[in-house]
Scaffold this motif. Sequence first.
Motif, PDB file in Angstrom:
ATOM      1  N   ASP A 180      22.894  13.508   9.433  1.00 50.12           N
ATOM      2  CA  ASP A 180      21.942  14.570   9.736  1.00 50.12           C
ATOM      3  C   ASP A 180      22.573  15.569  10.691  1.00 50.12           C
ATOM      4  OD1 ASP A 180      19.892  13.462   8.205  1.00 50.12           O
ATOM      5  OD2 ASP A 180      19.233  12.168   9.842  1.00 50.12           O
ATOM      6  N   PRO A 181      22.303  16.884  10.507  1.00 51.14           N
ATOM      7  CA  PRO A 181      22.937  17.907  11.351  1.00 51.14           C
ATOM      8  C   PRO A 181      22.347  17.956  12.749  1.00 51.14           C
ATOM      9  CG  PRO A 181      21.354  18.927   9.890  1.00 51.14           C
ATOM     10  CD  PRO A 181      21.426  17.474   9.487  1.00 51.14           C
ATOM     11  N   CYS A 182      22.965  18.760  13.608  1.00 49.23           N
ATOM     12  CA  CYS A 182      22.459  18.982  14.962  1.00 49.23           C
ATOM     13  C   CYS A 182      21.045  19.540  14.884  1.00 49.23           C
ATOM     14  CB  CYS A 182      23.379  19.949  15.709  1.00 49.23           C
ATOM     15  SG  CYS A 182      22.874  20.280  17.416  1.00 49.23           S
ATOM     16  N   ASP A 183      20.157  19.030  15.712  1.00 51.77           N
ATOM     17  CA  ASP A 183      18.760  19.461  15.679  1.00 51.77           C
ATOM     18  C   ASP A 183      18.445  20.495  16.752  1.00 51.77           C
ATOM     19  OD1 ASP A 183      19.085  17.797  17.809  1.00 51.77           O
ATOM     20  OD2 ASP A 183      17.493  16.386  17.262  1.00 51.77           O
ATOM     21  N   GLY A 184      19.478  21.072  17.381  1.00 48.40           N
ATOM     22  CA  GLY A 184      19.278  22.101  18.399  1.00 48.40           C
ATOM     23  C   GLY A 184      19.939  23.402  17.996  1.00 48.40           C
ATOM     24  N   ASN A 185      19.854  24.405  18.880  1.00 49.92           N
ATOM     25  CA  ASN A 185      20.457  25.702  18.595  1.00 49.92           C
ATOM     26  C   ASN A 185      20.867  26.377  19.897  1.00 49.92           C
ATOM     27  OD1 ASN A 185      18.017  26.944  19.685  1.00 49.92           O
ATOM     28  ND2 ASN A 185      17.057  26.452  17.718  1.00 49.92           N
ATOM     29  N   LEU A 186      21.429  27.578  19.778  1.00 46.88           N
ATOM     30  CA  LEU A 186      21.914  28.297  20.953  1.00 46.88           C
ATOM     31  C   LEU A 186      20.778  28.632  21.922  1.00 46.88           C
ATOM     32  CD1 LEU A 186      24.540  30.732  19.395  1.00 46.88           C
ATOM     33  CD2 LEU A 186      24.971  28.705  20.777  1.00 46.88           C
TER      34      LEU A 186
END
Length: 353
Positions: A294-300
């Motif tokens: 599963d990909p990263c669940d956050g952002n910049l």
Amino acid sequence: MEIHGIFLLCHLFLALGVGVDGFPMNDLITKLPGQPDVNFRQFAGYIDVDDGVAGLSFFYYFVEAENDTMNRPLTVWLTGGQGCSSVGDAFSSVGPFITTKNARGLDRNLFSWNKVSNLLFIDNPIGAGWSYSNTSSDYIHGDDSTKKRLVTFMQKWYETYPSLKSRDLYLAGSSYAGHYVPNLANALLDANKQSKELKFNLKGIALGNPMLRRKLDLLARYDFFHTLGLVDSGTYGEAKKDCNTIDENNYFSKFEANWTYTCDLFMNYTPFMFHNDAFDSYYENSKLFDAIRDPCDGNLKDLILGKELTKVSQGVDMCTFLRPNFYFNLPEVQKAFHGNRTNSHIHGWVVKI
């Protein structure tokens, strides 16, 4: 008298901004923000690759090997994209550090290649990272112009680091470096034939997840999906046969391929439905680099708010590729790197996500 002479020579080198090993001390990085203590040196700065007024300059980051520096080879790392920063990618791939969870500091990279080699990262082509030109036409480039500029960069970089000229040289990279690296290797070998002085001691190349030919790359990718059971054998067989009608020479991602309906459906949508019932472009793109986790669940935005990105999937930190985008846009980081000397507001950092 001999001791006195050496003393004066050292001071002369320092006055000229050159270390006793010939390295440019003006490019020495004292310490990066949030960096742990290390026993190797880092250098960063610009190499002007034209003799005119265009102001065409490549930004580089050079890292010494952890030990036995003067006897270790030199590895050049080029990130693909096109247009991604190799320097930024260093902090999520083979460089000496990775960013901390909040992207405001650094940890040691346990898998850094500087354990066995000196490393040189080049922001390439012009417009990537902090590499720039004062001439707008220089931002329009292809494989041929990129290759020629990189050869000039290497020639001038060796003039700046003369003690590294005779080292074994390796070229490596990922993604579109599947073009950059072989092209540069061939160009350096050609330069060796034409030069009576500088000889590039090229020993080998290494490519990770390279883009070679678009058709072959895509077919191989979905061979992999099929082995994971993400596509049933019947659909896979029919679509694979249909996709084989595509022109094999169509390998630039910017070119439109003449997919048939079946092939287009197979290539662009079907595999991702097995991962996510609701089609999501971010989720889809993340699967291009890891089809299983599963990909990263956050952002910049989370990092700007001071949050940590901590997504771990099957023992792998899935936010490693995202955090350098924040770190490299910190003013104190740019200052420590001697980067963005034009004080441009358009030099964002593009690292694989």
